[in-house]
Design an enzyme around this catalytic site. Structure first.
Site, PDB file in Angstrom:
ATOM      1  N   LYS A 161      -0.819 -62.873 -38.168  1.00  0.00           N
ATOM      2  CA  LYS A 161      -1.862 -62.332 -38.467  1.00  0.00           C
ATOM      3  C   LYS A 161      -2.514 -62.127 -36.913  1.00  0.00           C
ATOM      4  CE  LYS A 161      -5.715 -63.554 -41.425  1.00  0.00           C
ATOM      5  NZ  LYS A 161      -6.250 -62.693 -42.742  1.00  0.00           N
ATOM      6  N   GLU A 220     -36.360 -60.931 -56.543  1.00  0.00           N
ATOM      7  CA  GLU A 220     -36.630 -61.982 -56.002  1.00  0.00           C
ATOM      8  C   GLU A 220     -35.434 -62.519 -57.703  1.00  0.00           C
ATOM      9  OE1 GLU A 220     -40.670 -62.993 -56.304  1.00  0.00           O
ATOM     10  OE2 GLU A 220     -40.816 -62.005 -53.823  1.00  0.00           O
ATOM     11  N   GLN A 235     -17.129 -69.576 -41.032  1.00  0.00           N
ATOM     12  CA  GLN A 235     -18.173 -69.713 -39.453  1.00  0.00           C
ATOM     13  C   GLN A 235     -18.029 -70.602 -39.035  1.00  0.00           C
ATOM     14  OE1 GLN A 235     -18.899 -66.298 -38.362  1.00  0.00           O
ATOM     15  NE2 GLN A 235     -20.339 -66.931 -37.051  1.00  0.00           N
TER      16      GLN A 235
END
Lengths: 293, 293
Positions: free
Chosen positions: A193, A40, A96
């Protein structure tokens, strides 16, 4: 209570934040950050909070930092803070940007929504935008600014080498390579790529006489560094002796930086968007010029 | 698209979630979870999402899991999910319930707000509530349930030892100790703890003749385990031979579990709220009885 804007920094991004505060001529205060043994986060903020706060922290290694940003903003708002400007030179989760496989969370969208729900302005540098072209379509808040480090990187290249050939390893890097090359009239070429996995890529360079050139590989970021490593290895095999790398975001996870240097790359130049030993380009002026207080 | 409720599990909490789905007689589906080398999380959800989804995952090591919960819920809502029940047997950030030092973020409050903004119901077990007594005052959503494992822990103790003396190391453990002792008519006593740091505590036990007793140390959670270790060491010094520990949440960070066993504690019993080798008490029935589908 003081009413001048405050720049709020964090211990892991202190130098950059202090430089920015100095250029903005505003007070710097640092959040105390502690991790409990169970993972935490504990955050302690300055006690006097003005109505405008600039939070300066990049969002690499993002999950801890996003939660800490959430806690920080909620506390600032509760203490009456009306305007929060987030300066995050490196923004997370920008790759993403679609469901690559059915069911995948489009985390770019949700991080954008989270940031928009928290802060009034977001200022970043070279976000990795591909399918969604504009940052304001991802983070719908009062003001967003996606700055480019191209000019600073171009200056660094011009300062260190003469007549370089700039190589972008893939189509996605083309936007940065073109910009840098055109500013300084450098030659450039762009590879192709294929990504085979998180840590496995294949780069195909266009046929070109590179042997006697001083080559500078340019990309927006190095994460596992595989793209740069693979390209540098190929250039070495083609007989290129002088290879340099210039990137905006030096994430360099694990041992990747040393793997890159081991290919024979002479130097790596990066901005200080992410703290790394290759940092030699300060973003402070670029950021300061964009912030309106 | 199927319309029966679905239980959504995660790879790191699979057994518990599958058991719960079995008891609820609903389908189990698992989110795919991947960590990119730079620390970003990728989540892939099932394609067919019904209107009611039960997410079952504890929130230990919380920052990654909170961000992943955020992505998951946003995707589920976008796919039309109307009712989301979060079953998180271990809830994070419940100890930071006030500004211990001026300026500290009260993360309990903000985690409560975050969860309330995401899900419709929250079901948990033995949340570490101290200053704020009721979970519904922290998580203001349609329904919250804070279940107690006291009865299950009491049964486990009664199954394994006879006429035990139950010891709670500190005032905060008193609520669990009393409940367990009263259910089974066990003797009990409660110590007094001074916390000197994250990993440093001092426990003072009340004067009592414990030497020939079978002692069971009871607490809601073991994080660094220091509280249990310190108490067990004192009992050993007082000549106690038979010491057991019973806890709800077996966080046991680092090497703390082996340190605890090294004091001479014979066995540690825990619920499966957090996956750990000491787990021997299933919460599935308790949770299933509380979920209304």
């Amino acid at each position: 209570m003081f009413h001048e804007p405050l720049l709020l920094g964090f211990p892991d991004y202190q130098l950059q934040a202090k430089n920015l505060a100095r250029l903005l001529k505003i007070e710097y205060a640092e959040a105390e950050l502690h991790y409990f043994p169970d993972g935490e986060s504990k955050i302690r903020l300055p006690i006097d909070i003005p109505s405008t706060v600039v939070i300066c922290r990049s969002l690499d290694s993002p999950n801890d930092k996003l939660i800490e940003l959430f806690f920080t903003v909620k506390e600032l708002r509760q203490k009456g803070c009306e305007r929060i400007i987030l300066v995050a030179p490196y923004l997370c989760y920008m790759r993403q940007d679609k469901e690559f496989q059915p069911g995948e969370a489009v985390s770019q969208r949700w991080v954008g929504r989270l940031l928009a729900s928290l802060v009034d302005e977001v200022i970043t540098v070279d976000p990795h935008l591909h399918r969604v072209k504009k940052l304001e379509d991802i983070i719908k808040t009062r003001r967003v600014a996606a700055l480019s480090a191209a000019s600073l990187i171009g200056n660094q290249i011009a300062l260190r080498v003469s007549d370089p050939l700039i190589i972008g390893p893939d189509e996605e890097s083309k936007q940065w390579v073109e910009q840098i090359a055109q500013l300084h009239d450098f030659n450039y070429l762009v590879g192709d790529k294929t990504r085979l996995g998180d840590r496995d890529v294949n780069i195909v360079l266009p046929p070109s006489d590179v042997k006697d050139r001083t080559v500078v590989l340019v990309d927006d970021m190095a994460s596992t560094g595989k793209t740069l490593i693979n390209t540098a290895q190929q250039l070495k095999e083609l007989g290129v002796d002088k290879i340099y790398c210039a990137i905006t975001h030096a994430l360099f996870v694990g041992d990747s930086y040393h793997e890159l240097l081991a290919t024979g790359v002479k130097e790596v130049w990066s901005t200080d968007s992410v703290s790394h030993s290759s940092n030699c380009i300060s973003l402070a002026s670029l950021l300061a010029d964009t912030i309106r207080l």
